[in-house]
Design an enzyme around this catalytic site. Sequence first.
Site, PDB file in Angstrom:
ATOM      1  N   SER A 351      58.511  22.394  54.531  1.00 26.24           N
ATOM      2  CA  SER A 351      58.658  23.822  54.819  1.00 26.24           C
ATOM      3  C   SER A 351      57.569  24.349  55.739  1.00 26.24           C
ATOM      4  CB  SER A 351      58.625  24.624  53.513  1.00 26.24           C
ATOM      5  OG  SER A 351      59.679  24.243  52.661  1.00 26.24           O
ATOM      6  N   HIS A 445      60.751  29.176  46.941  1.00 29.51           N
ATOM      7  CA  HIS A 445      60.884  27.867  46.297  1.00 29.51           C
ATOM      8  C   HIS A 445      60.254  27.850  44.900  1.00 29.51           C
ATOM      9  CE1 HIS A 445      62.798  25.826  49.610  1.00 29.51           C
ATOM     10  NE2 HIS A 445      61.899  26.301  50.452  1.00 29.51           N
TER      11      HIS A 445
END
Length: 515
Positions: A351, A445
């Site tokens: 990410s 997340h």
Amino acid sequence: MRRAGPCVASAQHQLFRHLVLRSSGRPRPSAVAMATAAFPGPTAMEEALSRAVPPLPPYETREKVAAPAGAALEQRGAEFMRYYRALESGRPRAELLSRLARDFGVEHGRVAEVSGKVARLLQQQQQQQQEAAGEKGEHEPGALLQAEDRLRHYLTPRYRGLFQHLGRQEGGLRFLVELRRDLLEALAAREAEGPHVREMNGVLKNMLSEWFSTGFLNLERVTWQSPCEILQKISDSEAVHPVRNWMDMKRRVGSYRRCYYFAHCAIPGEPLVVLHVALTDEISSSIQAIVKEIPPLEVEDLNKITTAIFYSISLTQQGLQGVELGTYLIKRVVKELQVEFPQIKAFSTLSPIPGFTKWFLGLLSSQSKETGRCDPFTDPEYQEISEITGDPAVEILKRLLANNEWVRSERLVRALQQPLMRLCAWYLYGEKHRGYALNPVANFHLQNGAVLWRLNWMADTSPRGITASCGMMVNYRYFLEDTMSNSAAYLGTKQIKASEQVLSLVTQFQQNSKL
């Protein structure tokens, strides 16, 4: 702007109705655009809103809508959609949305009246309960419950009825997504402000969350054989790692890659949120290794597929911001991959860390102003950086970070690696907004139950990656058996689950940075 006189306003009103409706009562295709062009002022806007927004029905008839009234509302909804789309983007639409929120919300007088009745009935019930203490039997709360139900009814803003009717019409759901996109843009640009507008945004977001729940969503896989329109939309909407060309797009849906999206049954063929996956034999530490060129005809070797890396998730419809689509998409894709590749044992992201460089530059500026020195660095680190950049080191470093020139010096890159890694670990783990992770990707997340697993140095050396996070990326790892408990801990106690590597860097930050 001066308001039109009563005669002119009446003429505008009649012409608007003439333009909008044929003698048969059916709307003309270009009628609203003609009306808007003729009278760009507030009169046509007021007329459009007054015709489109249904009155809140009396409580007694709230569940009974006569067929003619329903047909008329459908026609007026179609007129409103054409009128709205005929307005220019920006201030004209923002003005309409502001009027809709302000003038067609809750009827406060009726709410005050009914809430007063609820308060009186509650007081009466409490008195009766006290008088009946010790006696057998229960007090009947029917009158109070009905009054509370009546209050809930009158707390419904009128514009909610408009949204409901539009959502049931053909093309109405797509229109509402576009309308909320405009609403968010108007709020961001401060073209539409105030509590009424923010409240309407929340109401519409909640309604869209219901309409776009998982039961109405279809999971679709994208391949090179998918329709060109879908491939083009996927390419255009890629927000994390922009697609360079058609060959790049072909690689992203080819061997060792998977691409999925959610579509809504009422908006077929329109990707809502897109997830790109790399199938690897380890948890990737560099995006360059994922987006590199792969021979398009290479046959997948199942022995090389033990890990799924989610390296990009993009919302294609900005009007669906805040609607929980990404979480459901990841869960569905995990199940899909488990069926296709039962040997996969590790699920992780690679990410970006948007906002880190901006946060770090702000930290440098505030520290240098307050103390005249750079406390994020240890004394030896600061001395080494000064030897490379010269004095004043902080100002030169800020300039080099702002224009990405620092990566041209291998010596400076090595000198900054350790301090930037621990600063980034703290940014992800320790910087909070209302108790949750400040970084939006981290917060997403962690809410899903992932673990803040590994920071990767120089994982994205593209100009975009250097600008956003000094080239660093992070893995959020999904241990499937722990995601529910991790999510509950984060949402409930705001506890972040992190690996030893991340916690070690956080400890180094706490020991070495004098902030």
